[in-house]
Design an enzyme around this catalytic site. Sequence first.
Site, mmCIF file in Angstrom:
data_model
loop_
_atom_site.group_PDB
_atom_site.id
_atom_site.type_symbol
_atom_site.label_atom_id
_atom_site.label_comp_id
_atom_site.label_asym_id
_atom_site.label_seq_id
_atom_site.Cartn_x
_atom_site.Cartn_y
_atom_site.Cartn_z
ATOM 1 C CG MET A 90 29.018 11.108 0.303
ATOM 2 S SD MET A 90 29.821 10.103 1.571
ATOM 3 C CE MET A 90 30.517 11.393 2.629
ATOM 4 C CG HIS A 91 33.523 13.106 -1.533
ATOM 5 N ND1 HIS A 91 33.652 13.211 -0.173
ATOM 6 C CD2 HIS A 91 33.583 11.777 -1.827
ATOM 7 C CE1 HIS A 91 33.795 11.995 0.349
ATOM 8 N NE2 HIS A 91 33.752 11.114 -0.636
ATOM 9 C CG ASP A 131 26.746 7.786 -1.736
ATOM 10 O OD1 ASP A 131 27.592 7.945 -0.820
ATOM 11 O OD2 ASP A 131 27.074 7.730 -2.943
#
Length: 485
Positions: A79-80, A235
């Site tokens: 992520m991110h 995830d």
Amino acid sequence: MYLGLDLGTSSLKAMLIDDGQTVIASADAALSVARPHHGWSEQNPADWIDACRIAVGRLAERHPGELAAVRGIGLSGHMHGATILDKEGAVLRPCILWNDTRSHVEAAQLDDDPRFRAITGNIVFPGFTAPKLVWVKKNEPEIFGKVGKVLLPKDYLRYWLTGEYISEMSDSAGTSWLDTAKRDWSDELLAATDLSRSQMPALVEGSEVGGTLKSALAAEWGMTGPVVVAGGAGDNAASACGMGTVADGAAFVSLGTSGVLFAANDRYRPKPESAVHAFCHALPGTWHQMGVILSATDTLNWYAKITDKSPAELSTEVGDTLQAPGDVTFLPYLSGERTPHNDAAIRGAFIGLAHESDRPAMTRAVMEGVAFALRDNLEALRSAGTELSRITAIGGGSRSRYWLKAVATALDLPIDIPADGDFGAAFGAARLGMLAATGGDPLAVCTPPKTAETVEPETAHKAAFEEAYQRYRALYPAIRAVTKA
């Protein structure tokens, strides 16, 4: 057949399942991380494409008939990450990853704006996407001026697979631009970072269709029918779908590169001051909370390098019989910490070393330090209104029986070990691919695995672990006072 693609930090995994959710085969391809400066962490998106071609290509070689029958693909990813494209879809710079802390100043500045916590339900952490774009604007203005789209890592993979700019709720909740209650981009927060909705992907739910596989790729892999690509998930939400952690109160602990204590919720329960993440889940009308520690198995990997032993050798050396914590305490803040401290500058430490502090004692301290960091996460979840009665273990660290006993005792919660099988993010992604292709019932598809065994807290050591945890808690402010920012 259904295909799950999990874009991890260190590898991309492709998993093939059938209509009965039996795993037919899996393959992976390695990825590397570039660290050009202290606190930086980057990947080249072209490497993700190469890894996907390698992993799916291996399935095509070994299981051509099964791959030909694929009707749905699900996506999962770390992520991110800030994947920045120009208006023609070309990548402008390496992706800035989730564990990159260069934008800690920008994150603090955004977090000082009360709108961000009020709308997103979360602290603006340095690892999140929005502060990375503010950093790019300050330090690479020529790149910021060319931004056509900002994509999360798995959604760049989707763009290559489908040609579509699409994301979904669970991953987008980690950007600091999503109105988490409304499950939509916040025009107000985008404007606060000098961006607009036109530079964001469209949004779907994780179990909905989020594009169709390009015909050229379908031909390359021998897929014979139309193949839909699901919205997918970040995830952790994908792992939750794989583990069946979708009903309110269900929870898992992940001992992976990072550590996660994840709880599914039937409603939105934000409490940003606790540093608990309150995100949308991958399924419609659901949310989740999670506490995150930045270094879990990474701590043992780091210590293994120093001792010139493998993590498996270190784990074998401490055995399976849990011992009471000794005099050595380890703080696992090798790359800063999220929950509960939101501190990018803090770093790890061994405290209490003595002549008798041998390698097994220090290995146990490393495992206990991660267990106590997860206890911090549990306390943060409790403060945000979530009580857990048991958890399920996933991730590479869960193979260490000693580590699981330490975590169970530190949290005072039983830990269920799933029956043999792979129920992680790639499996969850494949399930989402199935839902998108069939329109099935999410609760009927995303069921939990059978439990092979339960690790109970060891009552004989409960008091000793509680005392050691209180010592652990007292050390953070002491170390913080002398940590270089």
